[in-house]
Scaffold this motif. Structure first.
Motif, PDB file in Angstrom:
ATOM      1  N   VAL A 256       0.835  -1.204   0.000  1.00  0.00           N
ATOM      2  CA  VAL A 256       0.000   0.000   0.000  1.00  0.00           C
ATOM      3  C   VAL A 256       0.862   1.243   0.000  1.00  0.00           C
ATOM      4  O   VAL A 256       0.677   2.163  -0.799  1.00  0.00           O
ATOM      5  CB  VAL A 256      -0.942  -0.018   1.230  1.00  0.00           C
TER       6      VAL A 256
ATOM      7  N   TYR B 251       2.636   2.078  -3.435  1.00  0.00           N
ATOM      8  CA  TYR B 251       1.944   2.806  -4.497  1.00  0.00           C
ATOM      9  C   TYR B 251       1.498   4.185  -4.037  1.00  0.00           C
ATOM     10  O   TYR B 251       1.190   5.057  -4.845  1.00  0.00           O
ATOM     11  CB  TYR B 251       0.791   1.993  -5.096  1.00  0.00           C
ATOM     12  N   ARG B 252       1.496   4.407  -2.738  1.00  0.00           N
ATOM     13  CA  ARG B 252       1.232   5.762  -2.277  1.00  0.00           C
ATOM     14  C   ARG B 252       2.314   6.716  -2.783  1.00  0.00           C
ATOM     15  O   ARG B 252       2.042   7.838  -3.157  1.00  0.00           O
ATOM     16  CB  ARG B 252       1.228   5.804  -0.742  1.00  0.00           C
TER      17      ARG B 252
ATOM     18  N   PHE C 106       0.027   4.167  -9.074  1.00  0.00           N
ATOM     19  CA  PHE C 106      -1.034   3.223  -8.783  1.00  0.00           C
ATOM     20  C   PHE C 106      -0.765   1.919  -9.525  1.00  0.00           C
ATOM     21  O   PHE C 106      -0.391   1.922 -10.691  1.00  0.00           O
ATOM     22  CB  PHE C 106      -2.392   3.790  -9.218  1.00  0.00           C
ATOM     23  N   THR C 107      -0.989   0.788  -8.864  1.00  0.00           N
ATOM     24  CA  THR C 107      -0.824  -0.502  -9.514  1.00  0.00           C
ATOM     25  C   THR C 107      -2.014  -0.774 -10.426  1.00  0.00           C
ATOM     26  O   THR C 107      -3.062  -0.127 -10.335  1.00  0.00           O
ATOM     27  CB  THR C 107      -0.720  -1.626  -8.478  1.00  0.00           C
TER      28      THR C 107
ATOM     29  N   GLU D 196      -3.960  -3.337 -10.335  1.00  0.00           N
ATOM     30  CA  GLU D 196      -5.072  -3.796  -9.500  1.00  0.00           C
ATOM     31  C   GLU D 196      -5.783  -2.617  -8.836  1.00  0.00           C
ATOM     32  O   GLU D 196      -7.015  -2.596  -8.752  1.00  0.00           O
ATOM     33  CB  GLU D 196      -4.553  -4.766  -8.432  1.00  0.00           C
ATOM     34  N   THR D 197      -5.014  -1.647  -8.396  1.00  0.00           N
ATOM     35  CA  THR D 197      -5.610  -0.479  -7.750  1.00  0.00           C
ATOM     36  C   THR D 197      -6.433   0.333  -8.736  1.00  0.00           C
ATOM     37  O   THR D 197      -7.538   0.780  -8.420  1.00  0.00           O
ATOM     38  CB  THR D 197      -4.508   0.409  -7.135  1.00  0.00           C
TER      39      THR D 197
ATOM     40  N   PHE E 133      -9.673  -1.331  -9.350  1.00  0.00           N
ATOM     41  CA  PHE E 133     -10.571  -1.113  -8.218  1.00  0.00           C
ATOM     42  C   PHE E 133     -11.204   0.277  -8.294  1.00  0.00           C
ATOM     43  O   PHE E 133     -12.410   0.432  -8.082  1.00  0.00           O
ATOM     44  CB  PHE E 133      -9.795  -1.264  -6.908  1.00  0.00           C
ATOM     45  N   ILE E 134     -10.392   1.289  -8.603  1.00  0.00           N
ATOM     46  CA  ILE E 134     -10.905   2.660  -8.698  1.00  0.00           C
ATOM     47  C   ILE E 134     -11.917   2.767  -9.827  1.00  0.00           C
ATOM     48  O   ILE E 134     -12.968   3.409  -9.685  1.00  0.00           O
ATOM     49  CB  ILE E 134      -9.745   3.655  -8.918  1.00  0.00           C
TER      50      ILE E 134
ATOM     51  N   PHE F 225      -5.545   5.465   0.026  1.00  0.00           N
ATOM     52  CA  PHE F 225      -5.465   6.453  -1.045  1.00  0.00           C
ATOM     53  C   PHE F 225      -5.077   7.840  -0.546  1.00  0.00           C
ATOM     54  O   PHE F 225      -5.183   8.822  -1.271  1.00  0.00           O
ATOM     55  CB  PHE F 225      -6.788   6.507  -1.818  1.00  0.00           C
TER      56      PHE F 225
END
Length: 266
Positions: free
Chosen positions: A5, A8-9, A13-14, A16-17, A20-21, A149
């Motif tokens: 987490v 990617y902060r 962004f990955t 997968e992230t 999801f978004i 996020f």
């Protein structure tokens, strides 16, 4: 998981992230958002909770989007919990903000440096109508935790809210005006103050909310005359020539004063 987490902060962004978004935004009502102004009094100053966005050095009040299947009040509670871990708060609407030019494409464009797809940038860059909610937490509520996020969540002095991004300074100002207007019609003292306090400590709360000094003698006289306080003894801590007197609220008289035409006149 936590290290991923934070990775990617700070970078991008990955895949997968982003997926999801994308799914989350597709489930939300376009061009409708919610923002929450959460007030706290730390004994000296009025504070608001703010979050720092993952994509830039940008601070905002908590906010997000409403899902298609979600009541707006429940959406406000969900958004607030996801971004601050504050739960079980009484949230009240203080306004709806929908100027025709209310869009923040310039700030949101910073997402592109993190590999944010153009389609998602376009979605969140549109004009949005936002519903403002506000609430109060007590002095004991110090720690805040945020979601993946956001970089950080913290309390800031309400006087520093002018530095927030987008139109959030205006949202905080409007919420503060609502707070001031309800100072003698809603049980704000109960929410802000600890169970036991001194009159000077209570005066600091009123001054923080009103944004101006209040005459000490006049404040003490009017508060005691209102009979909303119960004297419980003297503090063991000596701050001057004699220890301060401790009080607690007379809950019945305080609530009665809010429903009657009682004007303290500070």
């Amino acid at each position: 998981m936590q290290s991923i987490v934070y990775a990617y902060r700070m970078t991008q962004f990955t895949t997968e992230t982003l997926e999801f978004i994308r799914e989350e935004l597709n489930s939300c009502i376009p061009q409708l958002s919610i923002n929450c102004v959460i007030f706290r009094f730390d004994g000296e100053a009025l504070q608001v909770a703010v979050v720092q966005q993952v994509h830039a050095d940008m601070w905002t009040i908590p906010g997000g989007f409403v899902r298609q299947t979600e009541d707006i009040d429940l959406a406000a509670k969900r958004i607030l919990f996801e971004q601050t871990q504050l739960d079980n708060l009484l949230l009240s609407q203080f306004g709806t903000f929908g100027a025709a030019q209310r869009e923040f494409a310039q700030e949101i464009s910073r997402f592109s440096t993190l590999g944010f797809p153009e389609e998602l940038i376009k979605w969140i860059s549109q004009r949005f109508v936002t519903i403002g909610y506000y609430s109060i937490v007590g002095q004991e509520q110090i720690g805040l935790e945020t979601g993946p996020f956001f970089k950080e969540v913290k309390w800031i002095n309400v006087l520093e809210s002018d530095h927030l991004a987008m139109d959030h300074p205006q949202l905080v100002s409007e919420a503060l005006l609502t707070l001031r207007s309800e100072l003698q019609s809603r049980p704000l003292i109960t929410n802000f103050m600890p169970e036991i306090f001194t009159i000077p400590e209570l005066q600091k709360l009123f001054e923080a909310i009103l944004g101006r000094p209040v005459d000490r003698g006049n404040f003490r006289q009017r508060i005691l005359k209102s009979k909303i306080l119960i004297k419980i003894g003297q503090s063991k801590e000596k701050t001057g020539s004699r220890p301060p007197i401790l009080y607690k609220l007379n809950e019945k008289k305080y609530l009665d004063s809010l429903t009657q035409d009682v004007k303290l006149g500070f």
